[in-house]
Design an enzyme around this catalytic site. Structure first.
Site, mmCIF file in Angstrom:
data_model
loop_
_atom_site.group_PDB
_atom_site.id
_atom_site.type_symbol
_atom_site.label_atom_id
_atom_site.label_comp_id
_atom_site.label_asym_id
_atom_site.label_seq_id
_atom_site.Cartn_x
_atom_site.Cartn_y
_atom_site.Cartn_z
ATOM 1 N N TYR A 141 0.817 -1.218 0.000
ATOM 2 C CA TYR A 141 0.000 0.000 0.000
ATOM 3 C C TYR A 141 0.848 1.264 0.000
ATOM 4 C CZ TYR A 141 -3.977 -3.065 1.115
ATOM 5 O OH TYR A 141 -4.932 -4.049 1.089
ATOM 6 N N LYS A 191 3.714 -15.342 3.387
ATOM 7 C CA LYS A 191 3.706 -16.163 2.159
ATOM 8 C C LYS A 191 5.174 -16.417 1.807
ATOM 9 C CE LYS A 191 1.575 -18.063 -1.357
ATOM 10 N NZ LYS A 191 0.861 -19.335 -1.200
ATOM 11 N N ASP A 223 -2.587 -18.300 2.501
ATOM 12 C CA ASP A 223 -3.672 -19.037 1.843
ATOM 13 C C ASP A 223 -4.241 -20.107 2.781
ATOM 14 O OD1 ASP A 223 -1.118 -20.073 1.586
ATOM 15 O OD2 ASP A 223 -1.366 -20.823 -0.447
ATOM 16 N N ASP A 247 -5.427 -6.661 5.950
ATOM 17 C CA ASP A 247 -6.620 -5.991 5.431
ATOM 18 C C ASP A 247 -7.651 -7.037 5.005
ATOM 19 O OD1 ASP A 247 -8.284 -4.052 4.466
ATOM 20 O OD2 ASP A 247 -7.028 -3.454 2.770
ATOM 21 N N ASP A 251 -11.360 -8.463 7.186
ATOM 22 C CA ASP A 251 -12.732 -8.447 6.643
ATOM 23 C C ASP A 251 -13.322 -9.854 6.713
ATOM 24 O OD1 ASP A 251 -12.352 -5.759 5.929
ATOM 25 O OD2 ASP A 251 -13.499 -6.005 4.080
#
Ligand code: NAD
Length: 367
Positions: A141, A191, A223, A247, A251
């Site tokens: 970001y 990851k 994942d 992020d 959610d």
């Protein structure tokens, strides 16, 4: 105690949920004898409309001059085609950076009385109490360079994921400290089988663990973590992860416990704390008076706890939320088919009333 707070309602449902959170904060201040000094400023689309800038200097200065910032949400389809720097979201990213708030805490707690809201069976989601610690100022970001270049039809887009050892170490230390206040288990999500940033992340977090031998550290690929989060959410405790993974996973955690509208967040680590619900501006329901204000109200509880160290007051707000939900009050996102719903304002008023009564009882007991 003096509580100097800047409120940034922002866009969409931001002003609707922030006004309820402020009513609750005012009840806390009045009821527990604190002096609340509130200053309201523009951010996001609201600031773009008024000043042509998603984070005007006056907003940034007011935030830096206060002890804590309460933000609603930013984002509006009206600005979707603006260049990146003139989008509402650019204002929020600059604010986070300006406040130096690198540690984003996102609790996701299952309320038994909301069992029907979760898409998961109750025996799976029961007991879920997760704290996501998301790195907020690095990664994709913020990484440079970033661009979209080339002729139409042959354009290329570039983003950069970048992390330094000190950036990883400081967020890891926050997460380990928080794990100590809970079940002393920390799961770092990365990851590292594919990304260099994640390899460095895992190495640095493992190194920091040597200073926290009382906390049990484990690692998981993002994942696999996404799958486990829906299969066995109650097994998670404190999650440490980088900006984008955090992020997305937070959610998902909101969905697991029943509604994104329930989730609050605290961004700490800099001189001024930033508190905001996890959800966005929800343009699809803005202006209808049906948004769930609990994420914003629970953000006030986080502010009381993390910036002002007023744990009794924070617990009172949280108890107000639990009691209101147990009492059957539901905004539309929490209601089952045919169940009676209340407006954003009615939901906020219930919690404000709970705080008023609880603070009164507390004062009578003290005198
Ligand atoms: P969103 O979180 O705004 O909404 C996702 C879904 O959840 C929508 O169906 C919405 O109605 C529902 N929802 C969200 N909050 C709710 C609440 N309090 N009560 C009831 N329902 C709620 O995400 P989005 O639709 O992807 O994004 C909308 C805008 O918000 C975009 O401009 C995006 O960039 C922005 N955004 C801002 C923030 C922020 O300010 N921190 C975070 C995420 C998205």
């Amino acid at each position: 105690m003096q509580l100097r707070v800047t409120s940034l309602p922002g866009d969409g449902i931001g002003p609707e949920v922030t006004s309820q959170a402020i009513c609750v904060l005012e009840e806390v201040a009045g009821g527990f004898g604190h002096d609340l000094e509130l200053d309201e400023k523009e951010i996001g689309g609201a600031a773009l409309t008024k000043f042509g800038n998603p984070l005007p200097d006056a907003t940034m200065q007011a935030c830096l001059g206060s002890q804590a910032v309460l933000l609603g949400a930013v984002g509006s389809p009206a600005f979707d085609h603006n260049p990146r720097e003139l989008r509402p979201e650019a204002g929020l990213l600059r604010l986070r950076q300006g406040l130096g708030a690198f540690a984003n805490l996102r609790p996701a707690v299952f309320y038994p009385c909301l069992a029907a809201c979760s898409p998961l069976r109750e025996e799976i989601v029961k007991g879920t109490d997760i704290l996501i610690v998301r790195e907020l100022l690095g990664g994709l970001y913020f990484g440079q360079p970033r661009s979209i270049e080339g002729a139409p039809g042959a354009r290329q887009a570039l983003n950069t994921m970048r992390y330094s050892e000190p950036e990883i170490e400081r967020i890891a230390r926050v997460a380990f400290q928080l794990a100590r206040t809970r079940r002393r288990r920390l799961l770092s999500i990365d990851k590292s089988n594919v990304l260099e940033c994640s390899r460095l992340w895992r190495e640095v977090v493992t190194g920091v663990a040597r200073d926290f031998s009382d906390v049990q550290l484990s690692h998981m690929y993002v994942d696999s973590a996404a799958m486990s989060l829906v299969q066995k959410p109650a097994e998670f405790d404190v999650i440490l992860t980088e900006n984008m993974f955090g992020d997305i996973l937070s959610d998902q955690a909101g969905g697991v416990v029943g509604s994104l509208g329930l989730l609050a967040s605290a961004s700490i680590g800099g001189p001024v704390g930033l508190y905001e619900p996890v959800h966005g501006s929800a343009p699809d329901i803005a202006g209808k008076g049906i948004a769930n204000p609990l994420g914003a109200i629970l953000s006030v509880a986080l502010m009381l706890r993390h910036t002002f160290h007023l744990s009794k007051e924070a617990e009172c707000v949280e108890a107000g939320v639990t009691s209101t939900l147990k009492g059957g009050f539901r905004t539309r996102d929490l209601a089952r088919l045919g169940e009676r719903t209340v407006s954003t304002e009615e939901m906020g008023a219930q919690i404000a009333e709970f705080v008023r009564l609880a603070a009164g009882a507390n004062n009578r007991a003290a005198s």
